[in-house]
Enzyme design. Structure first.
Site, mmCIF file in Angstrom:
data_model
loop_
_atom_site.group_PDB
_atom_site.id
_atom_site.type_symbol
_atom_site.label_atom_id
_atom_site.label_comp_id
_atom_site.label_asym_id
_atom_site.label_seq_id
_atom_site.Cartn_x
_atom_site.Cartn_y
_atom_site.Cartn_z
ATOM 1 C CD1 TRP A 65 69.254 31.061 86.057
ATOM 2 C CD2 TRP A 65 70.532 32.851 85.711
ATOM 3 N NE1 TRP A 65 69.908 31.263 87.120
ATOM 4 C CE2 TRP A 65 70.800 32.386 87.034
ATOM 5 C CE3 TRP A 65 71.414 34.177 85.476
ATOM 6 C CZ2 TRP A 65 71.692 32.936 88.088
ATOM 7 C CZ3 TRP A 65 72.295 34.724 86.317
ATOM 8 C CH2 TRP A 65 72.328 34.189 87.619
ATOM 9 C CG HIS A 73 81.972 30.095 62.208
ATOM 10 N ND1 HIS A 73 81.864 31.127 61.267
ATOM 11 C CD2 HIS A 73 82.975 30.512 63.099
ATOM 12 C CE1 HIS A 73 83.026 31.944 61.393
ATOM 13 N NE2 HIS A 73 83.591 31.444 62.511
ATOM 14 C CG ASP A 79 81.449 33.249 58.226
ATOM 15 O OD1 ASP A 79 81.568 32.626 57.126
ATOM 16 O OD2 ASP A 79 80.934 32.938 59.094
ATOM 17 C CG HIS A 83 85.728 32.216 59.418
ATOM 18 N ND1 HIS A 83 85.943 31.028 60.241
ATOM 19 C CD2 HIS A 83 84.785 31.745 58.564
ATOM 20 C CE1 HIS A 83 85.320 30.156 59.624
ATOM 21 N NE2 HIS A 83 84.604 30.213 58.733
HETATM 22 O O1 LIG Z 1 82.191 29.878 58.212
HETATM 23 C C1 LIG Z 1 81.489 28.815 58.163
HETATM 24 O O2 LIG Z 1 80.739 28.633 58.935
HETATM 25 C C2 LIG Z 1 81.709 27.734 56.937
HETATM 26 O O3 LIG Z 1 80.872 27.696 56.272
HETATM 27 C C3 LIG Z 1 83.292 26.877 57.193
HETATM 28 C C4 LIG Z 1 84.047 26.856 58.111
HETATM 29 C C5 LIG Z 1 85.152 26.478 58.322
HETATM 30 C C6 LIG Z 1 85.737 25.757 57.008
HETATM 31 C C7 LIG Z 1 84.849 25.691 55.773
HETATM 32 C C8 LIG Z 1 83.497 26.425 55.846
HETATM 33 S S1 LIG Z 1 82.622 26.452 54.419
HETATM 34 MN MN LIG Z 2 80.892 30.779 59.337
#
Ligand SMILES: O=C(O)C(=O)c1ccccc1S
Ligand SMILES: [Mn+2]
Length: 262
Positions: A65, A73, A79, A83
């Site tokens: 494991w 992300h 998402d 977020h």
């Molecule tokens: O949600 C994401 O992974 C993502 O694409 C993103 C995250 C944070 C800021 C901008 C973006 S564009």
């Molecule tokens: Mn994302």
């Protein structure tokens, strides 16, 4: 047909292969390309780490494991509304509060592969979605809309996948009016093959990062880094996209699976 009969028929179709399961998920590991934001405004997700705890050895004779260091992300991921600042106040806007019924839904696949091959900054617009609907039929409330670009073919090469130069990343995505139109159609969410739901140039769009801004303002969801959308029909697939039930999670890596006619 009753729900029982429908489920029974689906079960039979899965067993006979009349319904195929397409894996729409990229492998998740230290080589997974992650979003790189302008360092002057943001920190990035650290690289994924996989650490063995034991592998049938002296610290675990019969088992193997690992423990993982992974951002929410990362890779093929979901998402959630929390977020983004525009979705921060929804009581059902985090991965542990979103209703499970939202993790299985029909999918519309809009093929933009030719346009993305010609122009990495291609933006799918509301007019483009309406033209697709004229050919394939209306997008219905509660369905996913997925932008096929065949960008997943770049997955083996992080630089090609992120496709950045001195002016920033250049990857295809939606215009603001595209997402606004989809919100008016009350879709479940928007998905792409690229590192995020927005185009590479989205930081300079109005509003900045319009897919994130508008999806999550409407308590809707995003999917990023999907693969194999080329194996899905324009209409007719059922997408299973369930985030981990992370406490107060803003997103999560997922195993995206599509049920498609064989
Ligand atoms: O949600 C994401 O992974 C993502 O694409 C993103 C995250 C944070 C800021 C901008 C973006 S564009
Ligand atoms: Mn994302």
């Amino acid at each position: 047909m009753t729900a029982n009969a429908s489920l029974s028929e689906l079960g039979e179709a899965l067993l006979t292969g009349a319904v195929r399961v397409v894996d729409c998920t990229a492998t998740l590991g230290p080589k997974t390309p992650l979003l790189k934001l302008p360092p002057e405004i943001a920190d990035d997700t650290p690289p994924i780490e996989i650490h063995p705890i034991s592998k049938y050895g002296d610290r675990g004779p019969y088992w193997a494991w690992n423990w993982l260091k992974v951002g929410e992300h990362s890779g093929t991921h979901f998402d959630a509304p929390h977020h983004w600042i525009t979705g921060k106040d929804y009581p059902d806007g985090s991965t542990d509060t979103i209703a499970a019924r939202n993790f299985v839904a029909p999918a519309n696949v809009i093929d933009c592969s030719a346009q993305a091959a010609a122009d990495p900054d291609f933006l799918l617009t509301a007019e483009g979605v309406k033209a697709w609907e004229a050919e394939h039929g209306p997008i219905k409330e509660g369905e996913w809309v997925l932008m096929r670009t065949d960008w997943c073919k770049r997955n083996g090469d992080a630089d090609a996948y992120l496709n950045a130069d001195e002016t920033g990343p250049h990857t295809p995505g939606p215009s603001a009016d595209c997402i606004q139109y989809l919100m008016e159609r009350k879709v479940l969410g928007w998905g792409t093959e690229c590192v995020g739901t927005d185009a590479g140039i989205a930081g300079g769009m109005t509003p900045p990062y319009p897919a994130h801004n508008l999806l999550h303002a409407n308590n809707r969801y995003g999917l990023a880094s999907l693969v194999n959308l080329s194996e899905l029909p324009a209409k007719g697939a059922i997408l299973i996209a369930a985030p981990l039930k992370i406490e107060n999670g803003t997103g999560s890596p997922i195993r995206a699976l599509a049920l498609v006619p064989a």
